[in-house]
Scaffold this active site. Structure first.
Site, PDB file in Angstrom:
ATOM      1  CG  ASP A  91      -8.297  -1.999   8.121  1.00 33.05           C
ATOM      2  OD1 ASP A  91      -8.014  -2.389   9.281  1.00 33.05           O
ATOM      3  OD2 ASP A  91      -8.516  -2.782   7.197  1.00 33.05           O
ATOM      4  CG  ASP A 305      -4.942   0.651   1.256  1.00 31.68           C
ATOM      5  OD1 ASP A 305      -5.787   1.557   1.337  1.00 31.68           O
ATOM      6  OD2 ASP A 305      -5.250  -0.555   1.277  1.00 31.68           O
ATOM      7  CB  CYS A 343      12.354  -2.954 -12.928  1.00 29.59           C
ATOM      8  SG  CYS A 343      12.118  -3.029 -11.136  1.00 29.59           S
ATOM      9  CB  CYS A 345      13.518  -3.978  -8.031  1.00 31.64           C
ATOM     10  SG  CYS A 345      13.133  -5.596  -8.705  1.00 31.64           S
ATOM     11  CB  CYS A 348      14.638  -6.237 -12.503  1.00 31.63           C
ATOM     12  SG  CYS A 348      12.857  -6.527 -12.467  1.00 31.63           S
ATOM     13  CG  HIS A 374       9.192  -6.860 -10.086  1.00 33.55           C
ATOM     14  ND1 HIS A 374      10.022  -5.962 -10.738  1.00 33.55           N
ATOM     15  CD2 HIS A 374       7.981  -6.769 -10.701  1.00 33.55           C
ATOM     16  CE1 HIS A 374       9.341  -5.378 -11.710  1.00 33.55           C
ATOM     17  NE2 HIS A 374       8.099  -5.853 -11.715  1.00 33.55           N
TER      18      HIS A 374
HETATM   19 ZN   LIG Z   1      12.029  -5.247 -10.666  1.00 36.91          ZN
END
Ligand SMILES: [Zn+2]
Length: 399
Positions: A91, A305, A343, A345, A348, A374
């Site tokens: 930015d 963003d 999820c 990820c 998880c 996460h």
């Molecule tokens: Zn997750």
């Protein structure tokens, strides 16, 4: 060539495409994690790569104050300094100057402000912001603008918009004259999955990117313009049309998420998008929740963003397919289930809510790391699903 943008699928106003930069390709619509001080707090760069992050955002204001632009430039720019081979956007520093400095002084020339670190006095102008962003060497850099405060009356909003337009012209002029000074080395620009050689930038001096013939075909930075105009539909339109007249390879919608109601944010985005060229990337700065980024993508936004997923994670607030969870609550103390059963990820897949709650309650460093991992995965997956539905010809949001 500075940047390439190709739209591969559209469905009504929605589009999925690809942005090509000297540091790789970015699938759009994209959510860009914020790496304020050349780091996404708590997550290392190799993990960000594993999560599929294709572009990161850095904050010029913070990097200018610490470690300083010259230090980063000598170390090969942000890519070399932080060992991040993929794309980066910075930015202009304007937003932080406005949001972190109560003592700032705005003039036609620029903004005088005090460092939040040590109180020292500094000055940003369109020219010095461009010089800083060229030194930092991100693939996409932003024009220096004034983020109009909220609420603001029409006269104030108009004056602020006019100032941003004059600053946009000055930003472009300085950028055009100096863009060849970007600190990339030849080796860094050859498409590769390897980390860039840290020593090459200093060995070769400042790279004249424009002299290079590169494998990617995209060898220079791009400067995006920013639309302001407060919460006034007519001024938003005027700002968009006049920013497009100045001419940039991409356009951002700034000055949102400054305290206005969410319906207003959406209205401003919709109204502004109408006046931005469909063949250029369109970036909404500093938004929003997972539902909001899916919604804005469905309106035709290509880039977004937000600090929300990373900042909320550090406060134990986690976004899941079942809504927001505050992991500090005692109800999770004995909960053996995953944070979000839907999820995929690494958090998880491996840890229980009870363990995450324990880490948070004990103020363990790992709590921040896992919560951030996460939340970032959740945002990135949200955008992956959005892109997938656009490619299937669906509108990825139920209005
Ligand atoms: Zn997750």
């Amino acid at each position: 060539m500075s940047i390439g943008f190709r739209i591969d699928a559209t469905s009504k106003q929605v589009r999925a495409g690809r942005l090509h930069t000297a540091h790789g390709e970015i699938e759009t619509p994209v959510f860009m994690p914020v790496g304020t001080a050349a780091t996404v707090k708590g997550v290392s760069q190799d993990i960000l790569e594993d999560l599929g992050v294709q572009i990161l955002l850095g904050n010029t204001y913070h990097l200018y104050l610490r470690p300083g632009v010259e230090t980063v430039r000598r170390l090969g720019g942000l890519h070399g300094f932080m060992a991040w081979p993929r794309a980066i956007l910075t930015d202009s520093g304007g937003f932080q100057v406005f949001s972190l400095n109560e003592l700032r002084k705005v003039s036609e020339e620029g903004v005088t402000f005090r460092s939040h670190l040590d109180g020292s006095s500094h000055f940003f102008s369109p020219e010095s912001s461009m010089a800083a962003q060229i030194g930092l060497g991100a693939d996409i850099i932003m024009a220096f603008d004034e983020c109009t405060e909220y609420p603001a009356d029409r006269a104030r909003t108009k004056a602020s918009m006019e100032l941003t337009l004059r600053w946009a012209e000055r930003s472009k002029r300085y950028f055009e004259e100096h863009k060849g000074e970007v600190p990339w080395s030849f080796q860094e620009l050859v498409p590769s999955t390897q980390y860039p050689e840290k020593s090459t930038a200093s060995a070769q001096g400042i790279a004249r990117a424009s002299d290079r013939v590169l494998g990617t075909g995209y060898s220079a930075q791009s400067l995006f313009g920013i639309v302001q105009g407060g919460m006034d539909l007519e001024l938003r339109k005027e700002s968009a049309l006049r920013t497009v007249e100045i001419g940039f390879p991409g356009y951002a919608i700034g000055g949102l998420s400054v305290g206005e109601p969410r319906e207003c944010t959406r209205e401003m985005i919709e109204a502004t998008l109408e006046h931005l060229p469909a063949d250029k990337p369109r970036y909404v700065m500093g938004v929003g929740t997972p539902e909001e980024i899916a919604l804005y993508a469905a309106l035709g936004v290509d880039m977004m963003d937000c600090v929300l997923p990373t900042r909320a994670a550090r406060h134990g607030l986690l976004f899941t397919s079942e809504g927001k969870i505050s992991i500090k609550q005692a109800r999770y103390a004995q909960d053996a289930g995953p944070l979000d059963p839907k999820c995929g990820c690494r958090v998880c897949q491996r840890y229980s809510r009870a363990y995450l709650r324990h880490l948070y309650a004990s103020n363990e460093v790992l709590a921040q790391v896992l919560n951030t991992l996460h939340n970032l995965s959740f945002y990135l997956d949200t955008m992956r699903r959005v892109r997938h539905s656009i490619r299937l010809g669906e509108v990825p949001y139920s209005f």
